[in-house]
Design a protein around this motif. Sequence first.
Motif, PDB file in Angstrom:
ATOM      1  N   VAL A 196     -42.726  15.801  -1.451  1.00 31.73           N
ATOM      2  CA  VAL A 196     -42.219  14.460  -1.759  1.00 31.73           C
ATOM      3  C   VAL A 196     -43.298  13.421  -1.456  1.00 31.73           C
ATOM      4  CG1 VAL A 196     -40.528  12.702  -1.078  1.00 31.73           C
ATOM      5  CG2 VAL A 196     -39.784  15.056  -1.474  1.00 31.73           C
ATOM      6  N   VAL A 197     -43.948  13.571  -0.302  1.00 29.82           N
ATOM      7  CA  VAL A 197     -45.019  12.637   0.070  1.00 29.82           C
ATOM      8  C   VAL A 197     -46.173  12.730  -0.928  1.00 29.82           C
ATOM      9  CG1 VAL A 197     -46.765  12.104   1.834  1.00 29.82           C
ATOM     10  CG2 VAL A 197     -44.406  12.566   2.508  1.00 29.82           C
ATOM     11  N   ASP A 198     -46.494  13.937  -1.380  1.00 30.74           N
ATOM     12  CA  ASP A 198     -47.544  14.107  -2.395  1.00 30.74           C
ATOM     13  C   ASP A 198     -47.241  13.263  -3.635  1.00 30.74           C
ATOM     14  OD1 ASP A 198     -48.910  15.928  -0.795  1.00 30.74           O
ATOM     15  OD2 ASP A 198     -48.061  17.688  -1.794  1.00 30.74           O
ATOM     16  N   ILE A 199     -46.004  13.302  -4.087  1.00 27.34           N
ATOM     17  CA  ILE A 199     -45.604  12.545  -5.275  1.00 27.34           C
ATOM     18  C   ILE A 199     -45.680  11.040  -5.011  1.00 27.34           C
ATOM     19  CG2 ILE A 199     -43.649  12.030  -6.800  1.00 27.34           C
ATOM     20  CD1 ILE A 199     -42.850  15.018  -6.470  1.00 27.34           C
ATOM     21  N   ILE A 200     -45.207  10.621  -3.822  1.00 32.33           N
ATOM     22  CA  ILE A 200     -45.221   9.189  -3.483  1.00 32.33           C
ATOM     23  C   ILE A 200     -46.655   8.668  -3.438  1.00 32.33           C
ATOM     24  CG2 ILE A 200     -44.739   7.515  -1.639  1.00 32.33           C
ATOM     25  CD1 ILE A 200     -42.242   9.216  -0.969  1.00 32.33           C
ATOM     26  N   VAL A 201     -47.542   9.421  -2.819  1.00 30.89           N
ATOM     27  CA  VAL A 201     -48.933   8.975  -2.693  1.00 30.89           C
ATOM     28  C   VAL A 201     -49.637   8.993  -4.055  1.00 30.89           C
ATOM     29  CG1 VAL A 201     -51.179   9.541  -1.652  1.00 30.89           C
ATOM     30  CG2 VAL A 201     -49.114   9.555  -0.255  1.00 30.89           C
ATOM     31  N   LEU A 202     -49.281   9.929  -4.928  1.00 27.33           N
ATOM     32  CA  LEU A 202     -49.845   9.922  -6.284  1.00 27.33           C
ATOM     33  C   LEU A 202     -49.431   8.654  -7.029  1.00 27.33           C
ATOM     34  CD1 LEU A 202     -49.507  13.578  -7.612  1.00 27.33           C
ATOM     35  CD2 LEU A 202     -51.609  12.263  -7.312  1.00 27.33           C
TER      36      LEU A 202
ATOM     37  N   PRO B 209     -51.462   5.190  -4.361  1.00 24.55           N
ATOM     38  CA  PRO B 209     -52.541   5.731  -3.537  1.00 24.55           C
ATOM     39  C   PRO B 209     -52.876   4.884  -2.301  1.00 24.55           C
ATOM     40  CG  PRO B 209     -53.181   5.647  -5.851  1.00 24.55           C
ATOM     41  CD  PRO B 209     -51.885   4.942  -5.730  1.00 24.55           C
ATOM     42  N   LYS B 210     -52.393   3.661  -2.225  1.00 22.44           N
ATOM     43  CA  LYS B 210     -52.695   2.813  -1.070  1.00 22.44           C
ATOM     44  C   LYS B 210     -51.908   3.216   0.182  1.00 22.44           C
ATOM     45  CE  LYS B 210     -53.819  -1.155  -3.922  1.00 22.44           C
ATOM     46  NZ  LYS B 210     -53.480  -2.524  -4.286  1.00 22.44           N
ATOM     47  N   ILE B 211     -50.897   4.034   0.021  1.00 22.97           N
ATOM     48  CA  ILE B 211     -50.058   4.452   1.145  1.00 22.97           C
ATOM     49  C   ILE B 211     -50.830   5.456   1.999  1.00 22.97           C
ATOM     50  CG2 ILE B 211     -47.956   5.718   1.781  1.00 22.97           C
ATOM     51  CD1 ILE B 211     -46.628   4.539  -0.661  1.00 22.97           C
ATOM     52  N   ASP B 212     -50.718   5.281   3.318  1.00 26.42           N
ATOM     53  CA  ASP B 212     -51.348   6.199   4.274  1.00 26.42           C
ATOM     54  C   ASP B 212     -50.596   7.528   4.257  1.00 26.42           C
ATOM     55  OD1 ASP B 212     -52.721   7.381   6.413  1.00 26.42           O
ATOM     56  OD2 ASP B 212     -51.472   6.373   7.916  1.00 26.42           O
ATOM     57  N   TYR B 213     -51.240   8.553   3.730  1.00 27.16           N
ATOM     58  CA  TYR B 213     -50.615   9.866   3.541  1.00 27.16           C
ATOM     59  C   TYR B 213     -50.125  10.456   4.867  1.00 27.16           C
ATOM     60  CZ  TYR B 213     -50.005  14.597   1.770  1.00 27.16           C
ATOM     61  OH  TYR B 213     -49.472  15.812   1.400  1.00 27.16           O
ATOM     62  N   SER B 214     -51.009  10.540   5.862  1.00 27.01           N
ATOM     63  CA  SER B 214     -50.630  11.172   7.126  1.00 27.01           C
ATOM     64  C   SER B 214     -49.562  10.358   7.856  1.00 27.01           C
ATOM     65  CB  SER B 214     -51.858  11.386   8.010  1.00 27.01           C
ATOM     66  OG  SER B 214     -52.492  10.154   8.284  1.00 27.01           O
ATOM     67  N   GLY B 215     -49.632   9.034   7.755  1.00 26.41           N
ATOM     68  CA  GLY B 215     -48.623   8.182   8.385  1.00 26.41           C
ATOM     69  C   GLY B 215     -47.249   8.385   7.763  1.00 26.41           C
ATOM     70  N   LEU B 216     -47.206   8.493   6.434  1.00 27.18           N
ATOM     71  CA  LEU B 216     -45.942   8.716   5.741  1.00 27.18           C
ATOM     72  C   LEU B 216     -45.364  10.092   6.085  1.00 27.18           C
ATOM     73  CD1 LEU B 216     -43.899   7.525   3.781  1.00 27.18           C
ATOM     74  CD2 LEU B 216     -45.255   8.469   1.893  1.00 27.18           C
ATOM     75  N   LEU B 217     -46.231  11.094   6.153  1.00 24.96           N
ATOM     76  CA  LEU B 217     -45.779  12.421   6.572  1.00 24.96           C
ATOM     77  C   LEU B 217     -45.151  12.355   7.961  1.00 24.96           C
ATOM     78  CD1 LEU B 217     -48.535  15.059   5.657  1.00 24.96           C
ATOM     79  CD2 LEU B 217     -46.129  15.152   5.052  1.00 24.96           C
ATOM     80  N   PHE B 218     -45.875  11.695   8.883  1.00 26.49           N
ATOM     81  CA  PHE B 218     -45.422  11.592  10.267  1.00 26.49           C
ATOM     82  C   PHE B 218     -44.076  10.876  10.368  1.00 26.49           C
ATOM     83  CE2 PHE B 218     -45.401   9.002  14.210  1.00 26.49           C
ATOM     84  CZ  PHE B 218     -45.219  10.035  15.114  1.00 26.49           C
ATOM     85  N   ILE B 219     -43.969   9.716   9.740  1.00 28.05           N
ATOM     86  CA  ILE B 219     -42.728   8.934   9.796  1.00 28.05           C
ATOM     87  C   ILE B 219     -41.560   9.731   9.217  1.00 28.05           C
ATOM     88  CG2 ILE B 219     -41.549   6.861   8.918  1.00 28.05           C
ATOM     89  CD1 ILE B 219     -43.522   6.304  11.168  1.00 28.05           C
TER      90      ILE B 219
END
Length: 190
Positions: free
Chosen positions: A48-54, A57-67
Amino acid sequence: MDSNQRLDYLYKEYVRLNQQAEEYIRSAFEDFKLMGVIGATIALWKPVVDIIVLANPKIDYSGLLFIGFLSLLLVIATIGFWNLIKQSFIIFFADNLQGYEEEIRRELNEMNNSRVFNLNLDKENKLIGSYRITYTAFLAIFSIATTIIPSIILFLFDSRYAVIYLFTSITLFTVYLQVLRKSTRRFLLK
């Protein structure tokens, strides 16, 4: 109140308490289903995070995963602790049912080695032993799925988030197990 009226009253109250206990048990199993759905969501969170970041792209990938992982963990913890509260009500009802069983057997003159109205009293040790084994296995698998897998995924992207998540999840599971142990202590001592 004559003996038949007393027996009728005891039996009706016994049935009412039994129905309440069964309702809490049913509700507790529904919570396990919900926890399973959330556990599956943890497995799907990275895609899901992969799709959101695609898409952004400005979203912090690791931060979104963590949250996301942390939010799911906290929801699981809330459901788990709520389930412990339900279990304490079930234990309360079981204790009350045992008193009613003794009184009903006394009214029926069935006190000596009778199995009439003796379900909770005689089978409690077997049930608790079986429950302990099954519940321990469930908790072990569930804790691995909700602690280790997200920690590994987070470690691949940001070790700080992985350490925070691992520490938080171990703390939550430790507190949960301590509360569980204290709430079932009287059964473990038998």
